[in-house]
Motif scaffolding. Structure first.
Motif, PDB file in Angstrom:
ATOM      1  N   VAL A 209      85.569  69.167  45.869  1.00  0.00           N
ATOM      2  CA  VAL A 209      84.869  68.876  44.616  1.00  0.00           C
ATOM      3  C   VAL A 209      85.799  68.471  43.481  1.00  0.00           C
ATOM      4  O   VAL A 209      85.332  68.062  42.425  1.00  0.00           O
ATOM      5  N   GLY A 210      87.108  68.591  43.693  1.00  0.00           N
ATOM      6  CA  GLY A 210      88.039  68.194  42.649  1.00  0.00           C
ATOM      7  C   GLY A 210      88.328  69.327  41.677  1.00  0.00           C
ATOM      8  O   GLY A 210      87.546  70.250  41.530  1.00  0.00           O
ATOM      9  N   ILE A 211      89.486  69.190  41.018  1.00  0.00           N
ATOM     10  CA  ILE A 211      89.954  70.244  40.122  1.00  0.00           C
ATOM     11  C   ILE A 211      88.946  70.568  39.032  1.00  0.00           C
ATOM     12  O   ILE A 211      88.705  71.719  38.693  1.00  0.00           O
ATOM     13  N   LEU A 212      88.334  69.528  38.475  1.00  0.00           N
ATOM     14  CA  LEU A 212      87.461  69.756  37.340  1.00  0.00           C
ATOM     15  C   LEU A 212      86.168  70.459  37.740  1.00  0.00           C
ATOM     16  O   LEU A 212      85.479  71.016  36.898  1.00  0.00           O
ATOM     17  N   LEU A 213      85.841  70.440  39.031  1.00  0.00           N
ATOM     18  CA  LEU A 213      84.559  71.000  39.455  1.00  0.00           C
ATOM     19  C   LEU A 213      84.688  72.211  40.375  1.00  0.00           C
ATOM     20  O   LEU A 213      83.697  72.762  40.824  1.00  0.00           O
ATOM     21  N   VAL A 214      85.933  72.617  40.625  1.00  0.00           N
ATOM     22  CA  VAL A 214      86.170  73.701  41.576  1.00  0.00           C
ATOM     23  C   VAL A 214      85.380  74.968  41.248  1.00  0.00           C
ATOM     24  O   VAL A 214      84.757  75.585  42.098  1.00  0.00           O
ATOM     25  N   SER A 215      85.384  75.331  39.978  1.00  0.00           N
ATOM     26  CA  SER A 215      84.773  76.615  39.630  1.00  0.00           C
ATOM     27  C   SER A 215      83.274  76.606  39.881  1.00  0.00           C
ATOM     28  O   SER A 215      82.668  77.642  40.098  1.00  0.00           O
ATOM     29  N   SER A 216      82.672  75.409  39.894  1.00  0.00           N
ATOM     30  CA  SER A 216      81.224  75.348  40.094  1.00  0.00           C
ATOM     31  C   SER A 216      80.831  75.903  41.462  1.00  0.00           C
ATOM     32  O   SER A 216      79.860  76.614  41.587  1.00  0.00           O
ATOM     33  N   LEU A 217      81.621  75.597  42.493  1.00  0.00           N
ATOM     34  CA  LEU A 217      81.289  76.087  43.841  1.00  0.00           C
ATOM     35  C   LEU A 217      81.486  77.589  43.962  1.00  0.00           C
ATOM     36  O   LEU A 217      80.925  78.232  44.826  1.00  0.00           O
ATOM     37  N   MET A 218      82.302  78.155  43.082  1.00  0.00           N
ATOM     38  CA  MET A 218      82.530  79.593  43.142  1.00  0.00           C
ATOM     39  C   MET A 218      81.517  80.357  42.301  1.00  0.00           C
ATOM     40  O   MET A 218      81.342  81.547  42.500  1.00  0.00           O
ATOM     41  N   THR A 219      80.901  79.697  41.346  1.00  0.00           N
ATOM     42  CA  THR A 219      80.024  80.455  40.447  1.00  0.00           C
ATOM     43  C   THR A 219      78.551  80.089  40.562  1.00  0.00           C
ATOM     44  O   THR A 219      77.704  80.977  40.532  1.00  0.00           O
ATOM     45  N   LEU A 220      78.215  78.794  40.710  1.00  0.00           N
ATOM     46  CA  LEU A 220      76.791  78.426  40.700  1.00  0.00           C
ATOM     47  C   LEU A 220      75.991  79.049  41.854  1.00  0.00           C
ATOM     48  O   LEU A 220      74.930  79.618  41.611  1.00  0.00           O
ATOM     49  N   PRO A 221      76.484  79.001  43.108  1.00  0.00           N
ATOM     50  CA  PRO A 221      75.687  79.642  44.169  1.00  0.00           C
ATOM     51  C   PRO A 221      75.534  81.143  43.927  1.00  0.00           C
ATOM     52  O   PRO A 221      74.498  81.730  44.242  1.00  0.00           O
ATOM     53  N   VAL A 222      76.552  81.757  43.336  1.00  0.00           N
ATOM     54  CA  VAL A 222      76.495  83.198  43.074  1.00  0.00           C
ATOM     55  C   VAL A 222      75.495  83.492  41.956  1.00  0.00           C
ATOM     56  O   VAL A 222      74.724  84.456  42.023  1.00  0.00           O
ATOM     57  N   ALA A 223      75.490  82.636  40.956  1.00  0.00           N
ATOM     58  CA  ALA A 223      74.542  82.822  39.852  1.00  0.00           C
ATOM     59  C   ALA A 223      73.105  82.768  40.377  1.00  0.00           C
ATOM     60  O   ALA A 223      72.250  83.552  39.970  1.00  0.00           O
ATOM     61  N   ALA A 224      72.857  81.849  41.321  1.00  0.00           N
ATOM     62  CA  ALA A 224      71.511  81.762  41.908  1.00  0.00           C
ATOM     63  C   ALA A 224      71.231  82.993  42.767  1.00  0.00           C
ATOM     64  O   ALA A 224      70.145  83.576  42.702  1.00  0.00           O
ATOM     65  N   ALA A 225      72.231  83.413  43.557  1.00  0.00           N
ATOM     66  CA  ALA A 225      72.053  84.569  44.449  1.00  0.00           C
ATOM     67  C   ALA A 225      71.724  85.828  43.653  1.00  0.00           C
ATOM     68  O   ALA A 225      70.913  86.651  44.061  1.00  0.00           O
ATOM     69  N   MET A 226      72.335  85.945  42.477  1.00  0.00           N
ATOM     70  CA  MET A 226      72.152  87.134  41.650  1.00  0.00           C
ATOM     71  C   MET A 226      70.682  87.353  41.284  1.00  0.00           C
ATOM     72  O   MET A 226      70.235  88.473  41.127  1.00  0.00           O
TER      73      MET A 226
END
Lengths: 276, 264
Positions: free
Chosen positions: A201-218
């Motif tokens: 996903v590239g440097i600028l978007l890396v954090s999205s894969l670590m946080t967005l699925p988790v935010a939905a899971a929560m």
């Protein structure tokens, strides 16, 4: 639709790499989010950028670095930055989050200087910034397999300690859990996963894969173990749907994956609106 | 009977201000001690010294006869902290998962919970009568229910000593009574030594066996009967001290007024 991914080697690598990252990033991300450290992923991805820029710069002058995959230098910088964040968090005891913007701006600052020394942007760097999953090489692929195995093993081995530390740090320490060791180990894992996800996903978007699925899971999970299940399912779903639609619609894969993640999150939030 | 906790000549300062001075306190095995004192009297700090979470300037702490620095059997000690500031209520963990944490120290690194461990977890949950909520998220329970879950977590490793720091803050009066009755039962029938830290002096005297009054100094330590005989005298001594501290410290006063303004 997906069969085309098995016809060409480069697409096969792209798919496999995507699947590994789609598993790894949300898996680790669960711990990041519950410990309120999701922004660390951003800080470390920016310091990874300076590592990659440094490697590309050295590659201009030394043959050895030209042949070395810049992802290694990126991972090394990321681990160094991770250790510095841990250090800074003990310096600013009452404002622990300050460590994050400090490392984030240091990462960009150093990165930009290296880029200018290397005579500006080139195509390589652009790929690292926004992801280039179709350009995944065999050497990237092997490195990412290694990171996936090591991090998954460590997370399973230290699951209960990391869970306890995230829930209630004081109690965890009282019951004899080695806090410092686990903090350092954890943040090194984050640095490694960022280096692995960067290709997708590239440097600028890396954090999205670590946080967005988790935010939905929560929004959906009952209990901590369910968080992992939902987060990984959403992560993989976004990677598969993202890659296929990017290929067929000729879009940037990194951005498409992130957009799919945002859509999943919005749907989940809408569906669970009535719950607290 | 032997002493489970021995504190000798302990002093602790925070930002140059003495919070605890010259504390000597021994707690016998099998007792149920109520540690009381006004807000800011150093009760929680004393507990933190006991647990090795902070290091005192001076003095010595012994747990089960062992010096704190040498003490390793932490599974013998259960601790329930002030709920409000120790966990984030949105945390996605079930009652079962939270109580399991109580065994993590005992199980040790690189090991997983066995069936036997899981049975112990269920038993501890039954002991506090929370089995109906076993697989609910902890954040969805009421304050009193959450507190019982934390007691179960402390009990699951079968501790010999259980320390509770203001466990009833934010719990309604009816649940508090039930809660104290449960503690009394643990003490009398299971033989667990209890230390209950509270600023609510009235409610607990009918449950505890001993009382200690703290306000920077240890003003009193004795059994409940002795305490009741000297109660009035003690209150004036202790709260007299407290008034002094507040008038000394104008900044603190302003802070509180400010907080009040926000919440109203």
């Amino acid at each position: 639709m997906i069969s085309v991914f098995f016809q060409y080697d480069f697409l096969k690598y792209a798919l496999y790499t995507g699947l590994m990252v789609g598993f790894l990033a949300p898996f680790l991300g669960v711990f990041l989010v519950v410990r309120r450290l999701s922004l660390i992923a951003d800080a470390l991805s920016h310091i990874t950028l300076s590592g990659i820029a440094f490697s590309l710069l050295l590659g201009r002058y030394y043959g050895f670095f030209a042949g070395l995959n810049p992802i290694y230098m990126g991972a090394a910088f990321s681990v160094g930055g991770a250790l510095m964040i841990e250090r800074l968090r003990t310096v600013y005891v009452y404002y622990k989050e300050l460590a994050i913007p400090i490392i984030l701006s240091a990462g960009i600052g150093i990165g930009v200087v290296f880029i200018s020394l290397a005579n500006g942007f080139n195509n390589d760097l652009f790929n690292y910034l926004f992801g280039s999953v179709v350009a995944v090489t065999k050497s990237d692929f092997h490195l990412i397999i290694g990171i996936t195995i090591v991090v998954t093993l460590l997370l399973v081995l230290f699951y209960k300690e990391l869970f306890f530390l995230s829930f209630d740090e004081d109690q965890a320490v009282i019951s004899g859990i080695p806090r410092r060791f686990l903090h350092v180990l954890f943040i090194i894992m984050v640095a490694l996963v960022i280096a692995a996800s960067m290709r997708v996903v590239g440097i600028l978007l890396v954090s999205s894969l670590m946080t967005l699925p988790v935010a939905a899971a929560m929004r959906l999970a009952r209990g901590f173990k369910q968080m992992f299940v939902y987060a990984v399912v959403f992560g993989e779903l976004s990677v598969i749907v993202g890659l296929i639609s990017a290929f067929h619609l000729d879009l940037a894969p990194g951005g498409t994956i992130v957009i799919i993640n945002v859509i999943i999150l919005l749907v989940v939030v809408l569906l669970t609106r009535k719950r607290v | 009977m032997s002493n489970i906790i021995e504190i000798k000549d302990l002093s602790f300062a925070y930002h140059g201000r003495n919070v605890l001075e010259d504390i000597d306190l021994s707690i016998e095995a099998g007792s149920f001690l109520g540690l009381v004192g006004p807000n800011g009297s150093g009760k929680s700090t004393l507990i933190k010294c006991l647990l090795g979470l902070v290091t005192p300037e001076r003095g010595e702490v012994r747990l089960f006869g062992e010096r704190l620095s040498r003490f390793h059997k932490w599974e013998d000690i259960g601790f329930v902290s002030q709920k409000a500031n120790s966990f984030n209520s949105g945390f996605p963990a079930t009652v079962f998962e939270v109580v399991s944490m109580g065994l993590y120290g005992k199980v040790g690194l690189f090991r997983f919970l066995t069936k036997k461990h899981k049975e112990k977890v269920r038993e501890a949950i039954r002991q506090v009568e929370m089995e109906a909520f076993m697989h609910e998220n902890i954040g969805q329970l009421s304050g009193g229910q959450q507190q019982r879950v934390f007691i179960a977590r402390a009990l699951v490793s079968e501790p010999k000593l259980l320390i509770l720091d203001e466990p009833t803050v934010g719990v309604d009066a009816k649940s508090v009574k039930r809660f104290y009755t449960m503690l009394k039962d643990l003490n009398r029938n299971k033989g667990i030594t209890l230390v209950l830290v509270t600023h609510d002096i009235g409610a607990m005297t009918e449950y505890v066996t001993d009382v200690a009054c703290l306000n920077k100094h240890l003003h009193f330590h004795g059994d409940t009967k002795e305490y009741e005989e000297q109660e009035d005298d003690m209150m004036s001594r202790m709260y007299g001290h407290d008034v002094q501290i507040i008038t000394h410290n104008h900044e603190h006063h302003d802070d509180h007024a400010h907080d009040g303004g926000h919440s109203s």
